[in-house]
Design an enzyme around this catalytic site. Structure first.
Site, PDB file in Angstrom:
ATOM      1  CD  GLU A  79     -18.357  17.361  -6.378  1.00 29.60           C
ATOM      2  OE1 GLU A  79     -19.392  16.775  -6.045  1.00 29.60           O
ATOM      3  OE2 GLU A  79     -17.481  16.940  -7.212  1.00 29.60           O
ATOM      4  NE  ARG A  89      -7.783   8.124  -1.646  1.00 26.04           N
ATOM      5  CZ  ARG A  89      -6.798   8.366  -2.296  1.00 26.04           C
ATOM      6  NH1 ARG A  89      -5.715   7.695  -2.532  1.00 26.04           N
ATOM      7  NH2 ARG A  89      -6.483   9.489  -3.124  1.00 26.04           N
ATOM      8  CB  CYS A 142     -12.305  19.166  -2.789  1.00 26.56           C
ATOM      9  SG  CYS A 142     -10.797  19.333  -3.739  1.00 26.56           S
ATOM     10  CG  HIS A 166     -13.863  17.681  -7.731  1.00 30.34           C
ATOM     11  ND1 HIS A 166     -14.512  17.263  -6.365  1.00 30.34           N
ATOM     12  CD2 HIS A 166     -12.660  17.777  -7.034  1.00 30.34           C
ATOM     13  CE1 HIS A 166     -14.038  17.152  -5.513  1.00 30.34           C
ATOM     14  NE2 HIS A 166     -12.662  17.489  -5.723  1.00 30.34           N
TER      15      HIS A 166
HETATM   16  N1  PCA Z   1      -8.333  17.810  -4.530  1.00 26.04           N
HETATM   17  C1  PCA Z   1      -8.435  17.153  -3.310  1.00 26.04           C
HETATM   18  C2  PCA Z   1      -7.894  18.289  -2.419  1.00 26.04           C
HETATM   19  C3  PCA Z   1      -7.389  19.083  -3.269  1.00 26.04           C
HETATM   20  C4  PCA Z   1      -7.466  18.773  -4.849  1.00 26.04           C
HETATM   21  O1  PCA Z   1      -7.355  19.280  -5.677  1.00 26.04           O
HETATM   22  C5  PCA Z   1     -10.036  16.559  -3.195  1.00 26.04           C
HETATM   23  O2  PCA Z   1     -10.836  16.502  -3.783  1.00 26.04           O
HETATM   24  O3  PCA Z   1     -10.270  16.758  -1.748  1.00 26.04           O
END
Ligand code: PCA
Length: 203
Positions: A79, A89, A142, A166
């Site tokens: 990111e 959500r 996240c 991610h």
């Molecule tokens: N993904 C979520 C929160 C925890 C995770 O593993 C997110 O993308 O916000």
């Protein structure tokens, strides 16, 4: 030996595993001359950042790399930006469900990741794993962790490179709801390449 803090998340949203923690927990203990301090965080807007801050205060890591699941993505995605917005959500694992709320009403709108995002993407691709920089970590836990980490470091004058990556679903998560996935081996390869790149940039 200096440490790199690497975090993954517990499962959420009805899943029984979270690929971020599955990939983090099988990483080796050291990479590129740095000890990996692995931390499993709750999917909680309030507790995840608190636990991260505690670990940073106690261990003074040389770098911070947070990993999370982004179901539906086709690649591993470092990111670039954390934004000052919470918009859930689904409720987090504490049942908290903020709608269009700032993380810190007095904080700046956004922070850029201070990890070498382009170099990490290139290293992951070179290692054979689909990778792409992402311009949005979303508005869930996240993103809050990414924003919160960079905000904490800025407010405390800590020049510690930090950011977020991610990862897609694992194959066993999508058997009944066909969507993109990468194997655990691919995630491990990608994260190893990322950590080697981060370690090399530190020294
Ligand atoms: N993904 C979520 C929160 C925890 C995770 O593993 C997110 O993308 O916000």
């Amino acid at each position: 030996m200096q440490q790199i803090l690497i975090t993954g998340f517990e499962p959420f949203g009805g899943e029984t595993i979270n690929p971020s923690w599955e990939a983090v927990r099988i990483l080796p203990d050291t990479i590129g001359g740095y000890a990996l301090r692995k931390l499993r965080l709750p999917v909680s807007f309030t507790s995840a950042i608190r636990e991260l801050e505690k670990s940073v205060r106690e261990n003074s890591p040389a770098s911070i790399v947070c990993i999370g699941q982004a179901g539906g993505r086709t690649a591993v995605t470092p990111e670039r930006i954390g934004i000052n917005l919470m918009d859930a959500r689904i409720p987090d694992n504490d049942g908290f469900s903020p709608v269009e709320a700032p993380i810190d009403p007095n904080g700046p709108d956004a922070y850029f990741s201070t990890l070498p995002v382009t170099a990490i993407v290139q290293a992951m691709r070179k290692a054979g794993v689909p990778a792409q920089a992402s311009l949005s970590a979303g508005t869930y836990v996240c993103n809050s962790l990414l924003y919160g980490t960079l905000h904490f470091l800025a407010q405390n004058g800590l020049k510690i490179p930090a950011g977020f990556i991610h990862v897609p679903f694992l194959p066993q998560q999508v058997l009944a709801k066909p969507q993109p996935s990468l194997t655990l081996e691919q995630l491990q390869t990608a994260l190893t390449a990322a950590l080697e790149t981060i370690a090399a940039a530190l020294s």
